[in-house]
Design an enzyme around this catalytic site. Sequence first.
Site, PDB file in Angstrom:
ATOM      1  N   HIS A 173       0.925  -1.223  -0.005  1.00 43.89           N
ATOM      2  CA  HIS A 173      -0.042  -0.182  -0.013  1.00 43.89           C
ATOM      3  C   HIS A 173       0.877   1.141   0.017  1.00 43.89           C
ATOM      4  CE1 HIS A 173      -2.950   3.140   1.220  1.00 43.89           C
ATOM      5  NE2 HIS A 173      -3.989   2.092   0.876  1.00 43.89           N
ATOM      6  N   ARG A 182      -6.259  10.576   0.102  1.00 45.61           N
ATOM      7  CA  ARG A 182      -5.820  11.236  -1.349  1.00 45.61           C
ATOM      8  C   ARG A 182      -6.754  11.764  -2.080  1.00 45.61           C
ATOM      9  NH1 ARG A 182      -2.685   6.648  -3.399  1.00 45.61           N
ATOM     10  NH2 ARG A 182      -2.959   5.408  -1.484  1.00 45.61           N
TER      11      ARG A 182
END
Length: 556
Positions: free
Chosen positions: A326, A346
């Site tokens: 990740h 994000r």
Amino acid sequence: MPYPEELKKLIKVVESTRAERVERKKANEEVPFLSLDERHEMLKNHPDVKEEGRREVQVGPSKGYRIAHEIADLLEATSRVDPAKVDLGKVDIETDVLIIGGGGAGTSAALLAQEHGAKVVIATKLRHGDANTMMAEGGIQAATKGHKDSPYFHYLDIMGGGHFKNTPELVETLSQKAPSVIKWLEGLGCGFSKTDDGTLKTIHGGGTSRKRMHYAADITGAEMMRTVRDEARNRSADIRVIEFAPAVELILNEHGHCAGAVLYNLETEEYMVAKAKAVIMATGGCGRLHIQGFMTTNHYGATADGIVMGYRAGIPICFLHTVQYHPTGIVFPEQAEGILITEKFRGSGANLVNIEGNQFVNEREPRDVEASAIIKECLGSGKGVPTPTGKLGIWLDSPMIEMLSGEGTVEREFPGKHILYERFGIDIAKEPMLIYPTLHYQNGGLEFKPTADTCVPGLFVAGEAGGGTHGENRLMGNSLLDIMVYGRIAGESAGKYIQGDAKDGKLSLDHAVKYNAEVDKAGVADGRVAPMLLPDYTDPAVREKQLTSHYVGTMR
Ligand SMILES: Cc1cc2nc3c(=O)[nH]c(=O)nc-3n(C[C@H](O)[C@H](O)[C@H](O)COP(=O)(O)OP(=O)(O)OC[C@H]3O[C@@H](n4cnc5c(N)ncnc54)[C@H](O)[C@@H]3O)c2cc1C
């Protein structure tokens, strides 16, 4: 621990470019997406491409396949139990369907098997719900918004994310069944986030063409796990859960059908024989193997046990040459190392920023590309941020979210992480987070079919233990979906199988005997036994003093 002075100075650099980056984000003028060729080039920085990180496995049905040393070590090990010493005539537990693993896949399988008339036992390693499912944050993908999206677009996104290597039939089933899974979960009381008019909220995930990520604040997995676990408890007359009882070896019968497992009582250190008409393998992933020394997001029991047991029983493995890192795991504060920072940060507007305060990659690239870009920025370009523990990280500029969506958004939308950082004296609504890629997901696993069947009759696979659905790279939100779709299918298939094809017969561990012999012949075991069950973080100096008989034969 709050950020020390040297990091506070570097945060000033991030602050100096923030207003301009916010304006660019508003105007949609960010770092552009990479072209396919550029992505290909960027992926050369990914840990998966390091040839020295893997080797050919020397034994079993996928002999010759190059996989991470850490997984190969487990496959090239002998059984934890001496098959000759297990008394298969003395059955301790008997049931219709035995489910190995009490995470999201195992628990949803239990519900469907029960609905198909089966008595079910879930044997799980730690507590029911001590699982990666419980820790999932960002969301679950499904094309529920028909006017803008469809399973067809979802299918294409999954295939693209997996580099078009995925098993198409598995992807087809996954994308087609996705909307019905959301409906099913809602029907069981799962509290997904909604707008005031009751519409399910959806956002973008990395690599997806539509906003189809459903979520429950930043605790989606916990809410889904709570939902299915509560429902299993409601049906406790038919679904029995045995905690702290990992399976260590599958049991077959004289017809070659799967017929149960040997369980290990972690408290009393006794082995138990569990007999079943069908078995569902739902043991999750392998993050705790810390492949190539990476930190991990995974829960303590994620040690690839299901792959070891299924492989010994004869199921080939696939896509285990790739593992997902990740992009955003906490690299400082040290006590929180490895913990995942969901992509939703994000998706909500936070830039990834280097030591010079510059955005260097579009934040919606697929995970493998994004992780590669971060690794390259730190190790190749020398623009990583040094942490007080001697590691490198990249800023995830969470205060941008407040500037884009208003004060209080971070605390409201990311309560879990807000509280976590608050404990260290860091306010992520005002200060950025330091991140680095963290070992997250086992893209591959045991080969299985869209019906959750495997090549061993009576043995079904569901969830992260299976491989093929996500090809070489899983997109965000498709695993929570996977475990529900294939958990439900495995439960249904097992329920039908016990009423039809299942054949009773003499129990046997011959497959383990043969496998042990193959390992011995190849001369690769080096005394190792598997499955690992729990990782051992003991300091070597302490371990030297542990050579007492008490530890002989236990997990150590
Ligand atoms: C921090 C984090 C965040 C994530 N966020 C997302 C997200 O937002 N969206 C998304 O789609 N995916 C996400 N994922 C991935 C997703 O959560 C997992 O892939 C998925 O939940 C796995 O479900 P599972 O049931 O297959 O395995 P798990 O949920 O891990 O359950 C497996 C269970 O089996 C038990 N077990 C293991 N070995 C044995 C054994 N030998 N015998 C008996 N029991 C055993 C384990 O202890 C565990 O309880 C995230 C993962 C993590 C770690």
